[in-house]
Design a protein around this motif. Structure first.
Motif, PDB file in Angstrom:
ATOM      1  N   PRO A  17       0.607 -12.766   9.577  1.00  0.00           N
ATOM      2  CA  PRO A  17       1.118 -14.060   9.086  1.00  0.00           C
ATOM      3  C   PRO A  17       1.059 -14.103   7.551  1.00  0.00           C
ATOM      4  CG  PRO A  17      -0.538 -14.375  10.802  1.00  0.00           C
ATOM      5  CD  PRO A  17      -0.612 -12.956  10.389  1.00  0.00           C
ATOM      6  N   LEU A  18       2.094 -14.722   6.949  1.00  0.00           N
ATOM      7  CA  LEU A  18       2.174 -14.777   5.506  1.00  0.00           C
ATOM      8  C   LEU A  18       1.162 -15.759   4.940  1.00  0.00           C
ATOM      9  CD1 LEU A  18       6.072 -14.889   5.027  1.00  0.00           C
ATOM     10  CD2 LEU A  18       4.564 -12.913   4.735  1.00  0.00           C
ATOM     11  N   THR A  19       0.733 -15.411   3.742  1.00  0.00           N
ATOM     12  CA  THR A  19      -0.083 -16.327   2.944  1.00  0.00           C
ATOM     13  C   THR A  19       0.588 -16.450   1.583  1.00  0.00           C
ATOM     14  OG1 THR A  19      -1.477 -14.609   1.959  1.00  0.00           O
ATOM     15  CG2 THR A  19      -2.159 -15.466   4.123  1.00  0.00           C
ATOM     16  N   LEU A  20       0.083 -17.366   0.789  1.00  0.00           N
ATOM     17  CA  LEU A  20       0.645 -17.506  -0.551  1.00  0.00           C
ATOM     18  C   LEU A  20       0.460 -16.241  -1.372  1.00  0.00           C
ATOM     19  CD1 LEU A  20      -0.403 -21.182  -1.417  1.00  0.00           C
ATOM     20  CD2 LEU A  20       1.874 -20.325  -0.788  1.00  0.00           C
ATOM     21  N   ALA A  21      -0.519 -15.416  -1.009  1.00  0.00           N
ATOM     22  CA  ALA A  21      -0.738 -14.150  -1.707  1.00  0.00           C
ATOM     23  C   ALA A  21       0.338 -13.127  -1.368  1.00  0.00           C
ATOM     24  CB  ALA A  21      -2.119 -13.595  -1.362  1.00  0.00           C
ATOM     25  N   SER A  22       1.136 -13.417  -0.320  1.00  0.00           N
ATOM     26  CA  SER A  22       2.210 -12.498   0.055  1.00  0.00           C
ATOM     27  C   SER A  22       3.418 -12.630  -0.848  1.00  0.00           C
ATOM     28  CB  SER A  22       2.641 -12.768   1.510  1.00  0.00           C
ATOM     29  OG  SER A  22       1.562 -12.672   2.407  1.00  0.00           O
ATOM     30  N   HIS A  23       3.384 -13.616  -1.723  1.00  0.00           N
ATOM     31  CA  HIS A  23       4.497 -13.832  -2.650  1.00  0.00           C
ATOM     32  C   HIS A  23       4.516 -12.686  -3.674  1.00  0.00           C
ATOM     33  CE1 HIS A  23       7.117 -16.146  -5.375  1.00  0.00           C
ATOM     34  NE2 HIS A  23       6.393 -15.573  -6.329  1.00  0.00           N
ATOM     35  N   GLY A  24       5.728 -12.121  -3.938  1.00  0.00           N
ATOM     36  CA  GLY A  24       5.813 -11.080  -4.958  1.00  0.00           C
ATOM     37  C   GLY A  24       7.014 -10.163  -4.764  1.00  0.00           C
ATOM     38  N   GLU A  25       6.986  -8.995  -5.462  1.00  0.00           N
ATOM     39  CA  GLU A  25       8.101  -8.039  -5.451  1.00  0.00           C
ATOM     40  C   GLU A  25       7.859  -6.953  -4.408  1.00  0.00           C
ATOM     41  OE1 GLU A  25      10.565  -6.000  -8.950  1.00  0.00           O
ATOM     42  OE2 GLU A  25       8.612  -5.032  -8.663  1.00  0.00           O
ATOM     43  N   TYR A  26       8.823  -6.783  -3.555  1.00  0.00           N
ATOM     44  CA  TYR A  26       8.760  -5.749  -2.510  1.00  0.00           C
ATOM     45  C   TYR A  26       9.798  -4.663  -2.841  1.00  0.00           C
ATOM     46  CZ  TYR A  26       5.702  -8.750   0.183  1.00  0.00           C
ATOM     47  OH  TYR A  26       4.646  -9.502   0.587  1.00  0.00           O
ATOM     48  N   THR A  27       9.365  -3.402  -2.828  1.00  0.00           N
ATOM     49  CA  THR A  27      10.225  -2.266  -3.201  1.00  0.00           C
ATOM     50  C   THR A  27      10.325  -1.285  -2.042  1.00  0.00           C
ATOM     51  OG1 THR A  27       9.598  -2.437  -5.523  1.00  0.00           O
ATOM     52  CG2 THR A  27      10.553  -0.346  -4.807  1.00  0.00           C
ATOM     53  N   CYS A  28      11.571  -0.908  -1.723  1.00  0.00           N
ATOM     54  CA  CYS A  28      11.803   0.147  -0.723  1.00  0.00           C
ATOM     55  C   CYS A  28      12.184   1.425  -1.467  1.00  0.00           C
ATOM     56  CB  CYS A  28      12.935  -0.270   0.225  1.00  0.00           C
ATOM     57  SG  CYS A  28      13.527   1.078   1.278  1.00  0.00           S
ATOM     58  N   VAL A  29      11.492   2.515  -1.139  1.00  0.00           N
ATOM     59  CA  VAL A  29      11.786   3.831  -1.715  1.00  0.00           C
ATOM     60  C   VAL A  29      12.300   4.738  -0.600  1.00  0.00           C
ATOM     61  CG1 VAL A  29      10.874   5.844  -2.915  1.00  0.00           C
ATOM     62  CG2 VAL A  29      10.004   3.553  -3.475  1.00  0.00           C
ATOM     63  N   ALA A  30      13.542   5.205  -0.735  1.00  0.00           N
ATOM     64  CA  ALA A  30      14.124   6.152   0.218  1.00  0.00           C
ATOM     65  C   ALA A  30      13.991   7.561  -0.345  1.00  0.00           C
ATOM     66  CB  ALA A  30      15.595   5.822   0.470  1.00  0.00           C
ATOM     67  N   PHE A  31      13.496   8.493   0.486  1.00  0.00           N
ATOM     68  CA  PHE A  31      13.252   9.867   0.021  1.00  0.00           C
ATOM     69  C   PHE A  31      13.901  10.861   0.985  1.00  0.00           C
ATOM     70  CE2 PHE A  31      10.629  13.762   0.171  1.00  0.00           C
ATOM     71  CZ  PHE A  31      10.833  14.207  -1.124  1.00  0.00           C
ATOM     72  N   ASN A  32      14.642  11.842   0.433  1.00  0.00           N
ATOM     73  CA  ASN A  32      15.262  12.918   1.220  1.00  0.00           C
ATOM     74  C   ASN A  32      14.465  14.189   0.978  1.00  0.00           C
ATOM     75  OD1 ASN A  32      16.906  15.123   2.043  1.00  0.00           O
ATOM     76  ND2 ASN A  32      18.738  13.864   1.864  1.00  0.00           N
ATOM     77  N   ASN A  33      13.814  14.708   2.043  1.00  0.00           N
ATOM     78  CA  ASN A  33      12.924  15.848   1.849  1.00  0.00           C
ATOM     79  C   ASN A  33      13.679  17.176   1.717  1.00  0.00           C
ATOM     80  OD1 ASN A  33      13.759  16.139   4.449  1.00  0.00           O
ATOM     81  ND2 ASN A  33      11.717  16.313   5.363  1.00  0.00           N
ATOM     82  N   ILE A  34      15.020  17.157   1.841  1.00  0.00           N
ATOM     83  CA  ILE A  34      15.811  18.368   1.607  1.00  0.00           C
ATOM     84  C   ILE A  34      16.336  18.384   0.175  1.00  0.00           C
ATOM     85  CG2 ILE A  34      17.861  19.676   2.292  1.00  0.00           C
ATOM     86  CD1 ILE A  34      15.607  19.794   4.319  1.00  0.00           C
ATOM     87  N   THR A  35      16.942  17.271  -0.242  1.00  0.00           N
ATOM     88  CA  THR A  35      17.447  17.211  -1.615  1.00  0.00           C
ATOM     89  C   THR A  35      16.326  16.942  -2.616  1.00  0.00           C
ATOM     90  OG1 THR A  35      17.876  14.834  -1.539  1.00  0.00           O
ATOM     91  CG2 THR A  35      19.623  16.297  -0.739  1.00  0.00           C
ATOM     92  N   ASN A  40       4.272  -5.202  -5.144  1.00  0.00           N
ATOM     93  CA  ASN A  40       3.731  -5.327  -6.506  1.00  0.00           C
ATOM     94  C   ASN A  40       3.165  -4.000  -7.010  1.00  0.00           C
ATOM     95  OD1 ASN A  40       4.471  -7.997  -6.591  1.00  0.00           O
ATOM     96  ND2 ASN A  40       2.446  -8.759  -5.968  1.00  0.00           N
ATOM     97  N   GLY A  41       3.874  -2.888  -6.672  1.00  0.00           N
ATOM     98  CA  GLY A  41       3.513  -1.567  -7.181  1.00  0.00           C
ATOM     99  C   GLY A  41       2.596  -0.752  -6.299  1.00  0.00           C
ATOM    100  N   SER A  42       2.037  -1.331  -5.248  1.00  0.00           N
ATOM    101  CA  SER A  42       1.113  -0.600  -4.377  1.00  0.00           C
ATOM    102  C   SER A  42       1.772  -0.363  -3.017  1.00  0.00           C
ATOM    103  CB  SER A  42      -0.190  -1.382  -4.189  1.00  0.00           C
ATOM    104  OG  SER A  42      -0.846  -1.550  -5.426  1.00  0.00           O
ATOM    105  N   GLN A  43       1.608   0.863  -2.466  1.00  0.00           N
ATOM    106  CA  GLN A  43       2.228   1.175  -1.181  1.00  0.00           C
ATOM    107  C   GLN A  43       1.527   0.410  -0.066  1.00  0.00           C
ATOM    108  OE1 GLN A  43       2.771   5.319  -0.354  1.00  0.00           O
ATOM    109  NE2 GLN A  43       3.375   4.989   1.782  1.00  0.00           N
TER     110      GLN A  43
END
Length: 474
Positions: free
Chosen positions: A349-367, A335-338
């Motif tokens: 363990p999951l709770t109902l608060a774990s419901h939401g949007e999960y985002t993976c950010v891939a970063f290349n430190n050369i390019t 939900n926008g926070s790392q």
């Protein structure tokens, strides 16, 4: 044999009038002469004798007149114009008459000549395939000429006289600044003539090191990339090789004027490989260590592995991958926070608060590029309670009557049953939108029975106890 009387008389008369030859003498105007400069003159004379004939000899060969050789004074004189080294004799004159002959003592000429045919020899000869000497070489230059008397020598380097007056010039432990023109001058102090010859000596420091390095930023797909060939020592030219093959100029590959820099623009995957540069000069060549070029790229759009739905209390693993060189670094956001780093994120363990949007950010430190992908996780709680309850008044014949299905947990759907059979809406029976309420618009005795409700979600379900419906009269 008998002669006629007249011939006898003639012979007698000749013997009476011819005087015998005595004391033949040869004189020369000079015997020390300079080749091509001087003229030799010989005079032949006798103390006595008449009716003389003369013959001249050079060694054992008779001298005859030519363009340089003159016989005069009734052959009593011999003149050689512009004497050469081959006119040294010895010369003699022979005198003859009918009754006697005589030959002079020989006279030789001392003809000084030269220097001529001046040659220079350089030792050692240059190594096959090279056009110069390495620094530190010992080089000897030797001159020789034909000269009489023996010639004297002087040496010049690039026009400046050196302090060396022997036929040999020795260059020890040579340095690059000894490159230049070496001239040998031979001089004859009698003929006052000199001769000169010269040669070029090139002394070059061998190449001592060659390295191949990246110039500027690393190789990134579709961008410009530069390699630089760094050479220690003088260099005449540089070759570039990829996977053992010489690289040629093309529409993406460019070389600097001195060939020490190669630019690939834009760089592609086909440029991956092993690169070398080879430097050459007049005395040596050296090849760099291999530079392994790997084109960096990405990350491309990540692929994410996350369950669509999970139940509270469980532990789930999220996985993220992306095509990239070098491998990407990964960060996870909820939900926008790392919330984590790394390609795998384990949560629970999951709770109902774990419901939401999960985002993976891939970063290349050369390019210095990143790419993201997001996915929703639905978290549900297990159904832990179902209960049929009466809403409002008790069931009265012909009146409106409602039952509700009370639940605890996450409910996706509710099914109503009467006497163990599913209930469906009809002209007297309605269900609320979420199916948790059953309403009889006009309850009848025929509606009497045992009612239950079942609550469902993807991970659990539960059915309520029986509710016994008895319709009361008015």
């Amino acid at each position: 044999m008998e002669y006629p009387l007249v011939w006898v008389l003639i012979l007698v008369l000749l013997n009476i009038t011819t005087e015998p030859i005595s004391n033949v003498t040869l004189r020369a105007n000079a015997t020390d002469l300079v080749e091509l400069n001087d003229t030799a003159m010989f005079t032949c004379s006798v103390s006595s004798g008449t009716s003389l004939s003369y013959r001249w000899l050079n060694g054992s060969s008779e001298v005859t007149a030519s363009d340089r050789v003159q016989l005069g004074g009734g052959y009593r004189t011999l003149t050689i114009v512009s004497v050469t080294r081959y006119d040294e004799g010895p010369f003699r004159c022979e005198v003859i008459n009918g009754i006697s002959n005589g030959t002079s003592q020989p006279i030789g000429l001392n003809v000084r000549y030269g220097p001529s045919n001046l040659t220079m020899m350089v030792v050692p000869e240059m190594t096959i395939g090279y056009t110069a000497y390495k620094t530190g070489s010992d080089i000897t230059l030797s001159c020789s000429a034909q000269s009489k008397p023996t010639e004297s020598y002087k040496w010049r380097f690039n026009g400046t006289f050196l302090n060396e007056q022997s036929p040999q010039l020795s260059l020890q432990n040579t340095k690059a600044n000894q490159t230049g023109s070496y001239a040998c001058l031979a001089y004859n102090n009698v003929t006052l003539r000199y001769a000169t010859t010269s040669t070029m000596i090139k002394v070059v420091e061998p190449i001592s090191a060659v390295s191949l390095n990246r110039d500027g930023k690393p190789p990134i797909l579709d961008q410009s990339f530069t390699l630089r060939c760094e050479v220690t020592g003088p260099v005449d030219y540089i070759h570039w090789l990829m996977n053992g093959q010489v690289i040629s100029l093309n529409n993406r590959t460019f070389f600097s004027t001195d060939n020490n820099t190669m630019v690939i623009n834009p760089i592609q995957f086909s440029d991956n490989g092993e690169y070398l540069c080879e430097a050459f000069n007049a005395v040596s060549n050296l090849t760099s260590m291999t530079y392994k070029l790997v084109v960096n790229f990405g990350p491309e759009r990540p692929a994410i592995t996350i369950p669509d739905i999970a139940m509270t209390g469980h532990i789930v693993s999220f996985n993220c991958s992306a095509s990239s060189q070098p491998l990407s670094q990964f960060s996870w956001f909820f939900n926008g926070s790392q919330v984590a780093t790394g390609s795998v994120y384990e949560m629970g363990p999951l709770t109902l608060a774990s419901h939401g949007e999960y985002t993976c950010v891939a970063f290349n430190n050369i390019t210095c590029r990143n790419s993201t992908v997001s996915k929703m996780l639905t978290v549900v709680a297990p159904v832990t309670m179902t209960m049929v309850k009466v809403i409002g008044a008790q069931p009265i014949l012909n009146e409106r009557f409602s039952l509700t299905c009370g639940t605890a947990g996450t409910v996706y759907s509710i099914q109503w049953m009467r006497n163990g059979w599913p209930l469906y809406a009809d002209n007297r029976t309605d269900f609320s939108m979420n199916n948790n309420t059953l309403t009889f618009n006009s309850v009848q005795h025929s509606d009497n029975g045992d009612y239950q409700c079942s609550a469902f979600n993807p991970f659990s379900n539960m059915t309520s106890p029986y509710y016994k419906l008895i319709v009361n009269c008015e």
